[in-house]
Design a protein around this motif. Structure first.
Motif, PDB file in Angstrom:
ATOM      1  N   ASP A 173       1.076  -0.967   0.482  1.00 32.59           N
ATOM      2  CA  ASP A 173      -0.197  -0.096  -0.229  1.00 32.59           C
ATOM      3  C   ASP A 173       0.661   1.539   0.110  1.00 32.59           C
ATOM      4  O   ASP A 173       0.244   2.036  -0.786  1.00 32.59           O
ATOM      5  CB  ASP A 173      -1.288  -0.082   1.102  1.00 32.59           C
ATOM      6  CG  ASP A 173      -1.783  -1.674   1.495  1.00 32.59           C
ATOM      7  OD1 ASP A 173      -2.678  -1.121   0.663  1.00 32.59           O
ATOM      8  OD2 ASP A 173      -2.567  -1.450   2.350  1.00 32.59           O
ATOM      9  N   LEU A 174       2.192   1.487  -0.167  1.00 32.73           N
ATOM     10  CA  LEU A 174       3.075   2.661   0.855  1.00 32.73           C
ATOM     11  C   LEU A 174       3.475   3.115  -0.819  1.00 32.73           C
ATOM     12  O   LEU A 174       3.722   2.113  -1.755  1.00 32.73           O
ATOM     13  CB  LEU A 174       4.350   1.851   1.276  1.00 32.73           C
ATOM     14  CG  LEU A 174       4.029   1.032   2.583  1.00 32.73           C
ATOM     15  CD1 LEU A 174       5.608   0.952   3.138  1.00 32.73           C
ATOM     16  CD2 LEU A 174       3.576   2.310   3.295  1.00 32.73           C
ATOM     17  N   ALA A 179       6.095  -7.313  -2.248  1.00 27.11           N
ATOM     18  CA  ALA A 179       6.227  -5.772  -2.588  1.00 27.11           C
ATOM     19  C   ALA A 179       7.028  -5.763  -1.209  1.00 27.11           C
ATOM     20  O   ALA A 179       7.289  -5.702  -0.045  1.00 27.11           O
ATOM     21  CB  ALA A 179       4.684  -5.604  -2.617  1.00 27.11           C
ATOM     22  N   GLY A 180       7.425  -4.255  -1.989  1.00 32.19           N
ATOM     23  CA  GLY A 180       7.981  -3.310  -1.095  1.00 32.19           C
ATOM     24  C   GLY A 180       8.512  -1.857  -1.560  1.00 32.19           C
ATOM     25  O   GLY A 180       7.950  -1.662  -2.705  1.00 32.19           O
ATOM     26  N   CYS A 182       9.888  -3.412   3.098  1.00 32.48           N
ATOM     27  CA  CYS A 182       8.894  -4.540   2.119  1.00 32.48           C
ATOM     28  C   CYS A 182       8.501  -5.862   2.648  1.00 32.48           C
ATOM     29  O   CYS A 182       9.220  -6.248   4.187  1.00 32.48           O
ATOM     30  CB  CYS A 182      10.171  -5.140   1.417  1.00 32.48           C
ATOM     31  SG  CYS A 182      11.590  -5.885   2.154  1.00 32.48           S
ATOM     32  N   GLY A 183       8.430  -6.835   2.759  1.00 34.79           N
ATOM     33  CA  GLY A 183       7.805  -7.915   3.523  1.00 34.79           C
ATOM     34  C   GLY A 183       8.927  -8.638   3.094  1.00 34.79           C
ATOM     35  O   GLY A 183       9.135  -8.834   2.457  1.00 34.79           O
ATOM     36  N   GLY A 184       9.458  -9.019   4.391  1.00 32.50           N
ATOM     37  CA  GLY A 184      10.329  -9.862   4.726  1.00 32.50           C
ATOM     38  C   GLY A 184      10.207 -11.063   6.124  1.00 32.50           C
ATOM     39  O   GLY A 184       9.112 -10.270   6.870  1.00 32.50           O
ATOM     40  N   LYS A 223       9.318   1.984  -6.170  1.00 31.02           N
ATOM     41  CA  LYS A 223       8.686   0.493  -5.827  1.00 31.02           C
ATOM     42  C   LYS A 223       8.354  -0.680  -6.698  1.00 31.02           C
ATOM     43  O   LYS A 223       8.092  -0.569  -7.827  1.00 31.02           O
ATOM     44  CB  LYS A 223       6.577   1.175  -5.839  1.00 31.02           C
ATOM     45  CG  LYS A 223       5.864  -0.007  -4.931  1.00 31.02           C
ATOM     46  CD  LYS A 223       3.911   0.915  -4.919  1.00 31.02           C
ATOM     47  CE  LYS A 223       3.199  -0.353  -4.213  1.00 31.02           C
ATOM     48  NZ  LYS A 223       2.104   0.298  -3.470  1.00 31.02           N
ATOM     49  N   MET A 224       8.102  -2.065  -6.142  1.00 32.51           N
ATOM     50  CA  MET A 224       7.845  -2.831  -7.122  1.00 32.51           C
ATOM     51  C   MET A 224       6.529  -4.086  -5.944  1.00 32.51           C
ATOM     52  O   MET A 224       7.070  -3.839  -4.780  1.00 32.51           O
ATOM     53  CB  MET A 224       9.219  -4.085  -7.014  1.00 32.51           C
ATOM     54  CG  MET A 224       8.998  -5.547  -8.338  1.00 32.51           C
ATOM     55  SD  MET A 224      10.388  -5.912  -8.161  1.00 32.51           S
ATOM     56  CE  MET A 224       9.946  -7.613  -8.951  1.00 32.51           C
ATOM     57  N   VAL A 225       5.528  -4.144  -7.156  1.00 34.03           N
ATOM     58  CA  VAL A 225       4.558  -5.166  -6.333  1.00 34.03           C
ATOM     59  C   VAL A 225       4.841  -6.524  -7.532  1.00 34.03           C
ATOM     60  O   VAL A 225       4.078  -6.215  -8.409  1.00 34.03           O
ATOM     61  CB  VAL A 225       3.577  -4.371  -6.020  1.00 34.03           C
ATOM     62  CG1 VAL A 225       2.659  -5.677  -5.688  1.00 34.03           C
ATOM     63  CG2 VAL A 225       3.454  -3.390  -4.699  1.00 34.03           C
TER      64      VAL A 225
END
Length: 702
Positions: free
Chosen positions: A24-25, A184-185, A199-201, A257-259
């Protein structure tokens, strides 16, 4: 407060939709990043031409291996996976280039204008062929990633003392993590001049180490944050978007950003290891186990990832919580061009336990013994040598669980109504928690009483959705005898005290114990009348035996028994679970509802692993990369009658007395279902998941 089910600190914003996940960021002047993947399983790269993509509308930069000033490799155990492939690709998801553009649509449009000339090479797609002469060699050292050889005693002599022997052979599939939020991040440069990645980690410090190598920067010039995310289950331990967005920010100075989209996540992210397993188990006429022999083969895919650790844990647990005269457990992890496999909830144990638990049922039947009684007769006790060769330092507490499970109404005879037959399947389970000998680094936390009377709790461990942060707050508040709202949480980044990773069911037992120690130290000073700000830092790591190999044995184990009532439609071959009970020893329980949620969620994943979930590959490419054709269990598949019965015994390996239970819910499900099905069809199945086509084709239905 410990032992109570409280409302999690993030429950309301997640429920009303105001909570911001990594995907969402947003930041001003942000560019969007997409990557170009090889789309072929094995090939040499002859040339890369990015000129047309660089001229495309909205493109800010195009990156390849030539743009990396540091190490063009990453990996948790060893950096062997290219960030950008420079001369060779080893699976269809290998990344060759990245585009950053003003919009995601412009980035996607530019990707197709990158021209790459490949020379295709023979692909290795069958792990059983990996170690054969003439197999394509994927790495300079060959195709053997790791080898395990555990056991003790004279296995041949032990097997000669067997009155009955059970042999089980099977293969398991590649399972997708299927987290709600894909990888995502976002990255940017902060006021300190640091390159920042949110990010998700699952471990911000491990991410930072790898990013520092790639960016050729000191670690203190990089900041990584892992805020609460929409699931991980082990699938976000490895780098995913981090390197690409950080490189773009380093190149352009702009936020990036990358998702992953869902098809990209399913097709190219890491998966559960595919295993081939052969098990031989013996027992004498009295019902005492004699020998255990297992041969394990795991397909780790193109790169090392966490393949060795998965095999070590699988081999450690393969013989179950049972006592033998002698054992022999060997395992090979091999490279193939089939994609990447890495950590997934259970970490090899769901694959391995299928062998011993099916064999235990078969032996009990041959001996005409009750399967629960037979298992309990052979349980490990304190001082016994477990199958991998280590000594157990406390009893396997399954006997107490069996006392309750034996009274379950699910333990009734098979039934048949019209064309639907039903029976009950049983599986015992043990699951080591923490990172095992030689791998567990322990956790540090900081706890402060602030001048306003509130308490600040600081640690780096992220919350993947399981609620570990809420549990840490409960431990602190209960120990300090304050209200939960008086605990202020600071977590998830490399600016915080290093509590290492959210993996391996270690959060409560290891980091929770550090929180307990810090809270006790602050409480002592408060009770002594000390005024003003008080700060304490505490560290905890469990005492370990010398490693058999890095990651084994574990300091402690969680124990459980699972009963499932399965229903088989004899016309269609469809198998369903109508009722389920899990009897669990979690040690000290922080939040009963939290434990129940973990077990029920794990059960749902195990249900898919047993009956429906498998990635179909053709030429190394995933064919079912959507939720419409990768079949996950839904609310209609999970039994409405699912119960978790807690029978707690304090765990001696940590001061909190807790056992890690995040993984144990998934581990026994497939075994219990297979045992229930075998009671109806008198068949064992050579492949998991067990599909209706297998059931009908086996001849088990008349």
């Amino acid at each position: 407060m410990i032992g109570e089910s409280t409302i999690k600190w993030d429950a309301l914003p997640k429920a009303d939709g105001s909570f911001l996940y990594p995907s969402d960021l947003l930041r001003p002047e942000m560019v969007h990043v997409r990557v170009l993947r090889a789309q072929r399983p094995h090939a040499l790269i002859l040339s890369i031409d990015t000129s047309l993509a660089e001229q495309s509308a909205g493109v800010v930069c195009v990156l390849t291996h030539a743009d990396i000033s540091g190490l063009n490799r990453f990996g948790l155990i060893a950096p062997d996976q290219p960030v950008f492939c420079d001369s060779r690709v080893r699976f269809v998801g290998d990344v060759v280039a990245a585009v950053a553009a003003e919009t995601e649509e412009q980035a996607r449009a530019a990707l197709v204008r990158i021209k790459i000339i490949y020379q295709d090479m023979p692909a290795l797609l069958d792990p059983k062929y990996a170690l054969e002469p003439g197999a394509p060699q994927l790495h300079d050292g060959g195709n053997l990633c790791h080898h395990v050889d555990f056991g003790f005693g004279d296995i041949d002599e032990a097997m000669t003392q067997s009155a009955v022997v059970a042999r089980v052979s099977y293969a398991t599939g590649r399972q997708e993590h299927a987290y709600l939020e894909p990888e995502a991040g976002i990255s940017f440069v902060d006021e300190k001049g640091r390159i920042c990645v949110i990010c998700g980690g699952q471990n911000p410090f491990a991410d930072r180490v790898q990013l520092a190598r790639i960016l050729n920067l000191p670690e203190d010039k990089i900041w990584v944050s892992h805020p609460p995310m929409g699931g991980a289950f082990g699938g976000k331990e490895d780098l995913n978007v981090q390197a690409y967005i950080a490189l773009v920010t380093q190149k352009t100075g702009r936020p990036a950003k990358m998702v992953y989209d869902r098809t990209e996540s399913i097709a190219y992210s890491v998966k559960r290891h595919r295993f081939d397993v052969e098990v031989e188990v013996g027992a004498n006429a009295s019902g005492d186990l004699t020998g255990f022999r297992a041969k394990l083969l795991a397909d780790t895919g193109a790169y090392l990832t966490l393949g060795p650790g998965v095999m070590v844990l699988a081999a450690e647990h393969a013989s179950g919580p049972y006592r033998f005269m002698a054992t022999q457990i060997t395992g090979d992890v091999v490279y193939t061009n089939t994609g990447n496999a890495s950590a997934f909830r259970g970490f090899g144990n769901p694959q391995a336990i299928l062998g011993i638990e099916q064999a235990m049922d078969d032996l009990a039947a041959k001996l005409d013994m009750d399967p629960i009684t037979f298992r309990c007769r052979n349980l490990l006790k304190q001082g016994d040598r477990a199958g991998a060769g280590h000594i157990l330092h406390s009893d396997a507490t399954l006997g107490r669980l069996a006392e309750q499970a034996s009274r379950s109404h699910l333990l009734r005879a098979p039934e048949r109504r019209a064309a639907v037959s039903s029976a009950t399947g049983i599986a015992f389970v043990w699951q080591g928690f923490g990172l095992g000998s030689g791998a567990e680094r322990g956790s540090s936390v900081r706890l402060c009483r602030e001048n306003d009377g509130r308490f600040s709790l600081e640690l780096s461990q992220p919350d993947l959705g399981e609620g570990n942060l809420a549990a840490f707050m409960q431990i602190a508040a209960s120990t300090l005898e304050c209200k939960l709202e008086h605990i202020v949480l600071h977590n998830g980044s490399t600016d915080h005290t290093n509590s290492w990773s959210t993996v391996g069911s270690r959060s409560i037992a290891v980091t929770g114990s550090a929180v307990l120690k810090a809270a006790e130290a602050v409480r002592t000073r408060v009770n002594a009348g000390e005024v003003g700000r008080i700060e304490e830092t505490a560290f905890f790591s469990p005492t370990m035996d010398a490693p058999l190999q890095k990651g084994a044995p574990h300091a402690g184990y969680a124990y459980g028994i699972q009963l499932v009532r399965v229903a088989l439609d004899e016309v269609t071959g469809n198998l369903s679970v109508t009722e389920a009970e899990t009897y669990l020893d979690p040690g000290t329980v922080i939040s009963p509802k939290g434990v129940e949620g973990q077990i029920e969620g794990g059960f749902a994943q195990g249900l898919g692993y047993a009956l429906s979930e498998e990635l179909a590959l053709s030429g190394g490419e995933v064919q079912n990369n959507r939720f419409s054709n990768y079949i996950l269990p839904t609310i209609r598949d999970v039994p409405p009658d699912i119960r978790t019965i807690l029978v707690s015994t304090p765990e001696p390996s940590n001061p909190l007395g807790a056992r890690g239970i995040a993984e144990i819910g998934i581990t026994p499900v497939a075994a219990a279902i297979a045992n229930g099905l075998a009671r109806l069809t008198s068949q064992r199945y050579a492949k998991f998941p067990i599909t209706p086509e297998q059931i009908i084709g086996s001849g088990g239905i008349e």
